[in-house]
Every structure is written in C-alpha cells, then in structure tokens.
Design an enzyme around this catalytic site. Structure first.
Site, PDB file in Angstrom:
ATOM      1  N   CYS A  42      70.991 -17.171 107.794  1.00 38.29           N
ATOM      2  CA  CYS A  42      71.167 -15.735 107.531  1.00 38.29           C
ATOM      3  C   CYS A  42      71.359 -14.951 108.823  1.00 38.29           C
ATOM      4  O   CYS A  42      70.892 -13.810 108.943  1.00 38.29           O
ATOM      5  CB  CYS A  42      69.993 -15.157 106.741  1.00 38.29           C
ATOM      6  SG  CYS A  42      69.851 -15.824 105.098  1.00 38.29           S
ATOM      7  N   GLN A  66      59.190 -12.504 110.450  1.00 38.11           N
ATOM      8  CA  GLN A  66      58.685 -13.751 111.056  1.00 38.11           C
ATOM      9  C   GLN A  66      57.454 -13.486 111.914  1.00 38.11           C
ATOM     10  O   GLN A  66      56.504 -14.263 111.906  1.00 38.11           O
ATOM     11  CB  GLN A  66      59.782 -14.404 111.919  1.00 38.11           C
ATOM     12  CG  GLN A  66      61.013 -14.852 111.165  1.00 38.11           C
ATOM     13  CD  GLN A  66      60.740 -16.013 110.198  1.00 38.11           C
ATOM     14  OE1 GLN A  66      59.786 -16.764 110.356  1.00 38.11           O
ATOM     15  NE2 GLN A  66      61.581 -16.140 109.190  1.00 38.11           N
ATOM     16  N   HIS A 125      68.604 -11.026 111.546  1.00 36.33           N
ATOM     17  CA  HIS A 125      68.784 -11.608 110.207  1.00 36.33           C
ATOM     18  C   HIS A 125      69.699 -10.661 109.426  1.00 36.33           C
ATOM     19  O   HIS A 125      69.688  -9.449 109.655  1.00 36.33           O
ATOM     20  CB  HIS A 125      67.401 -11.684 109.557  1.00 36.33           C
ATOM     21  CG  HIS A 125      67.345 -12.397 108.251  1.00 36.33           C
ATOM     22  ND1 HIS A 125      67.754 -11.825 107.071  1.00 36.33           N
ATOM     23  CD2 HIS A 125      66.905 -13.637 107.926  1.00 36.33           C
ATOM     24  CE1 HIS A 125      67.572 -12.676 106.082  1.00 36.33           C
ATOM     25  NE2 HIS A 125      67.052 -13.788 106.571  1.00 36.33           N
ATOM     26  N   ASP A 132      61.636  -5.450 112.469  1.00 38.15           N
ATOM     27  CA  ASP A 132      61.663  -6.448 111.414  1.00 38.15           C
ATOM     28  C   ASP A 132      60.602  -7.498 111.763  1.00 38.15           C
ATOM     29  O   ASP A 132      60.827  -8.362 112.611  1.00 38.15           O
ATOM     30  CB  ASP A 132      63.067  -7.063 111.330  1.00 38.15           C
ATOM     31  CG  ASP A 132      63.133  -8.202 110.319  1.00 38.15           C
ATOM     32  OD1 ASP A 132      62.078  -8.578 109.767  1.00 38.15           O
ATOM     33  OD2 ASP A 132      64.248  -8.716 110.102  1.00 38.15           O
ATOM     34  N   LYS A 170      56.253 -15.165 103.259  1.00 40.28           N
ATOM     35  CA  LYS A 170      56.255 -15.932 104.518  1.00 40.28           C
ATOM     36  C   LYS A 170      54.836 -15.988 105.097  1.00 40.28           C
ATOM     37  O   LYS A 170      54.513 -16.841 105.892  1.00 40.28           O
ATOM     38  CB  LYS A 170      57.206 -15.297 105.526  1.00 40.28           C
ATOM     39  CG  LYS A 170      58.678 -15.396 105.097  1.00 40.28           C
ATOM     40  CD  LYS A 170      59.580 -14.950 106.208  1.00 40.28           C
ATOM     41  CE  LYS A 170      60.957 -14.574 105.708  1.00 40.28           C
ATOM     42  NZ  LYS A 170      61.791 -15.738 105.386  1.00 40.28           N
TER      43      LYS A 170
HETATM   44  C1  LIG Z   1      63.744 -12.163 110.527  1.00 37.52           C
HETATM   45  C2  LIG Z   1      63.850 -11.979 109.040  1.00 37.52           C
HETATM   46  N1  LIG Z   1      64.065 -10.753 108.546  1.00 37.52           N
HETATM   47  C3  LIG Z   1      64.159 -10.519 107.235  1.00 37.52           C
HETATM   48  C4  LIG Z   1      64.051 -11.542 106.330  1.00 37.52           C
HETATM   49  C5  LIG Z   1      64.186 -11.238 104.879  1.00 37.52           C
HETATM   50  O1  LIG Z   1      63.014 -11.459 104.206  1.00 37.52           O
HETATM   51  P1  LIG Z   1      62.975 -11.453 102.601  1.00 37.52           P
HETATM   52  O2  LIG Z   1      64.055 -12.401 102.163  1.00 37.52           O
HETATM   53  O3  LIG Z   1      61.623 -11.939 102.294  1.00 37.52           O
HETATM   54  O4  LIG Z   1      63.236 -10.080 102.155  1.00 37.52           O
HETATM   55  C6  LIG Z   1      63.849 -12.846 106.783  1.00 37.52           C
HETATM   56  C7  LIG Z   1      63.779 -13.982 105.837  1.00 37.52           C
HETATM   57  O5  LIG Z   1      64.150 -15.086 106.146  1.00 37.52           O
HETATM   58  C8  LIG Z   1      63.735 -13.063 108.172  1.00 37.52           C
HETATM   59  O6  LIG Z   1      63.526 -14.288 108.668  1.00 37.52           O
END
Ligand SMILES: Cc1ncc(COP(=O)(O)O)c(C=O)c1O
Length: 401
Positions: A359, A200, A120, A197, A223
């Site tokens: 993203c 998800q 992401h 990370d 999430k």
């Molecule tokens: C795999 C992953 N990492 C990071 C993020 C970023 O999360 P946040 O926007 O809540 O900071 C997301 C959000 O879609 C994500 O799916």
C-alpha cells in the site's frame, strides 16, 4: 540463545496457526489477539448487547458505560488531555478521510498540503483527492536512502503556503521512525495543521500526545492487538473545533427539524450512527492487557528479535533490505528473484509474510521495485518463527536460484 516470548501463550491463535503449520510474520498488516480481548468481545455479547448513548435500560446503560470507559483508556494510553479528544472511527483510513473532508473548507486554491514519499495509501489518497477538489498543491517530501524524511529538503518545502502536514510515525515498508519532532516544529513555525499517521507507530512503545504536540494522530485497533472495525482519531481540542462533521445521522446531533440541524461537539459529533460497540469495549480490554505487561521488556524483546531478523537477512547473499529498518519489520528483495515467486514459495511452506507494494505504490516505484517481501513482528513472535522463516527462505532460494 533463542529468544522466547513470555507472552506467546496469551495469544491462542498462535497455537492454532502452529497446528495449521503456519508461521505468522505479518503483524504489521494485522495482529493476533490476546485472550483478554477475546473474553471481552464475547463477554459483551454474552451479557447482553445494547446500543450506546440512547437506551435508558440497564443493558444500554452498561454498554454506554463500558464504551465510554474504553474511550478513557485510550485517552490515557495516548495521554490525551481529555477523553473528548478521542473519536472512534472504523480504522486509521477512515480517520484520515474524516480529516480530509472535515477540514476541507479551510483550504483555498494554491494552498499546500505536505506529505512524505513513504506514506501508506491511507495517508496519501485522502490528501491527493482533497488537493484535486480544492485546487491545492500536494508537496511530497523526499526520503533518504536510510528511509527517513529528508529534513534538509523539508526545510525548503515546508513554508508559508503549507496549510497541513501529514506524515507517518513509523514506515510500514521501511520500519523507520520518522523525525516527527523536527517536522512538526517546521510545520508549527508556519501555522500548519499537523497530522500523524500512527497506524504502525502506536504498536511499539507508548506515545504521549501532549508531548508529541501534533494536532491529529490516527491509528487502528487491529494492529494494536485489538479487534478490527475500530480506529482512533486523536484531535487536540482547539484544532478539533475547526473540523466539520463529515458523516451525518443518529446521535451526532443536538436537534434537527426537516431543514436544519445543530450538531454535537466532539467526540459524539463525529460518531454518526451505531459505532462498533463490542470492538471498542474489546479494544479497552486489550489496552488493559497491554498496560499489564512490562513495556520496557516488550520493547527489548522486539528489539532483540528485530536484530536477529536483520542479521539473518544480512547473512544471505543477494538479499537486500530496503532502507535501514529500526524496529518491528524489514522489507527485502533478492537479486535476480521476483518477489512474487519467492512469496509463493514461502506461502507454500506455511510462512505468512506480506509481498507486494505494501500500500505504498509510489514509494516502491521510486525505489524501482515492483514489490518486496515484508517480514513483521509482534510481541508474540520468537526465534523459532524466524528459524522457520529462514529455513523456508533458503529452501525457496535454492529452488529459484
Ligand atoms: C502506516 C499505515 N497507515 C495507515 C494504515 C491503514 O490502516 P487501516 O487499514 O487499519 O485503516 C496502515 C495499514 O496497513 C498503515 O500501515
């Protein structure tokens, strides 16, 4: 037999969305919230808001206690070795930026940071920008056609110059679990710092930090059926000591004069300013709610619904699912159909799915796609949601075909 969710009625928004003729299949972007979390959020404000870690008065004491209890709940949810390993941020994105700034001084020209091709943007850009600032090499691990980091390539690309490895636990585009234990073992061999990370992954099943063995793990409350505006950075105590504060202000210091300051250790040293008190407390209540569910039943429900989603997509000619999704979501394209057109027709029919690059622009570009449609599931979804989605998809394809 249609699959029903026994937890659907715990989430009042599902009925509200249904009344608006909306079918919500975008939980990987953000989730709907259980009543327990709404009650906690409102309850905090109703009882009397107060700032934390500073006020002597009763509301202040109460807020501080509830806030720190929530830290403990997260520590238990992730099985961190100590509450002090849990830092509150604004989200997963902020947690990753905190690390990229807070660890900066440990990097020197020529060092390597390793990420994967499916990250992401939140787990790409902070490292890309750090690499630019410090003249580092950013190494990108390739991904197999099924959607997992290629371990054969990883064995060659993770080496003695690797200072940090940052990888997703569960891909937000491909729905694939990444081979974390192998990747972390490779990084550990070379003494690299490891960042996972979990934005998800944290939503599906329980993940034990002490067993996983990474240095850092990041996730977002919104999430995980919690409120937005709060994220979590887990940091193993020994490695956390190597991170410098990156934001400065109230409550993160031990003492200061006009010219110098001494900072608190983790976690408060990384929580400058007033945190999202209500959201943290409500996240704690969300975890209480999730802990009250039968975790195995939730996973079985998600797996059954996911299988139904994949079967339905697979039965439609021209539909191509990206990679081999293992849980919770599937992204797809349709031959000779632009996904933006399809997304438009799905939206018109009240189907809330995500369309675009999710993203993960470089991943989509690597697949030769301008975008894809992603259907993602929460524990409240059921077969009825999927039936409405498939009916809308068939109707849209008839129009576009
Ligand atoms: C795999 C992953 N990492 C990071 C993020 C970023 O999360 P946040 O926007 O809540 O900071 C997301 C959000 O879609 C994500 O799916």
């Amino acid at each position: 037999m249609p699959i029903l969710s026994p937890w659907r009625s715990d989430f009042p928004a599902l009925a509200a969305l249904a009344a608006d003729s909306q079918t919500y299949l975008d939980s990987a972007a953000t989730s709907q919230k259980p009543q327990a979390m709404l009650d906690a959020l409102l309850g905090y404000y109703r009882a009397g808001a107060a700032n934390v870690h500073r006020a002597q008065h009763l509301p202040g004491e109460r807020a501080t206690r509830a806030f720190e209890e929530a830290r403990g709940k997260i520590a238990r949810w992730l099985n961190a070795a100590s509450h002090d390993e849990i830092i509150f941020t604004r989200g997963a994105t902020e947690a990753l930026n905190l690390l990229a700034y807070g660890l900066e001084e440990h990097f020197h020209a020529g060092d390597e940071i390793v990420i994967s091709a499916l990250e992401h943007h939140a787990n790409l850009l902070p490292w890309q920008q750090l690499a630019q600032r410090r003249d580092l090499a950013l190494i990108v691990l390739p991904v197999t056609t099924s959607g997992q980091v290629d371990l054969v390539a990883a064995k060659h690309l993770i080496g003695p110059r690797t200072r940090l490895l940052a990888v997703s636990q569960l891909s937000n585009v491909l729905g694939t679990w990444q081979p974390l234990s192998e990747l972390l073992a490779l990084a550990n061999t070379h003494g690299a710092i490891t960042v996972v990370d979990g934005a998800q992954g944290v939503v599906h099943g329980r993940h034990d930090m002490q067993q996983l063995g990474c240095d850092f793990y990041v996730c977002s409350s919104h999430k995980l059926y919690g409120p937005d505006g709060v994220g979590v950075l887990y940091g193993r105590a020994a490695t956390l000591q190597r991170v410098l504060p990156w934001q400065f202000g109230g409550e993160m210091l031990l003492q200061t004069d006009y010219y110098t300051a001494k900072f608190r250790p983790a976690p408060l040293g990384f929580e400058a300013g007033t945190p999202a008190v209500s959201a943290v407390i409500a996240l704690g209540a969300t975890l209480d709610y999730l802990a009250s569910l039968d975790g195995a039943a939730v996973l079985a429900h998600e797996a059954a619904l996911h299988a139904e989603l994949l079967a339905g997509l697979g039965a439609r000619p021209g539909v191509r699912v990206l990679g081999a999704p293992q849980t919770a979501l599937a992204s797809f394209v349709v031959e000779d159909v632009h996904s933006a057109d399809l997304a438009h027709l799905l939206t018109e029919q009240g189907i809330a799915v995500r369309a675009g690059h999710h993203c993960a622009m470089p991943l989509l570009r690597g697949l030769g796609l301008p975008g894809a449609i992603r259907v993602s599931l929460g524990l409240y979804n059921d077969s009825g949601d999927l039936q409405r989605f498939f009916a809308a998809l068939d109707h849209a394809l008839e129009i576009l075909g």
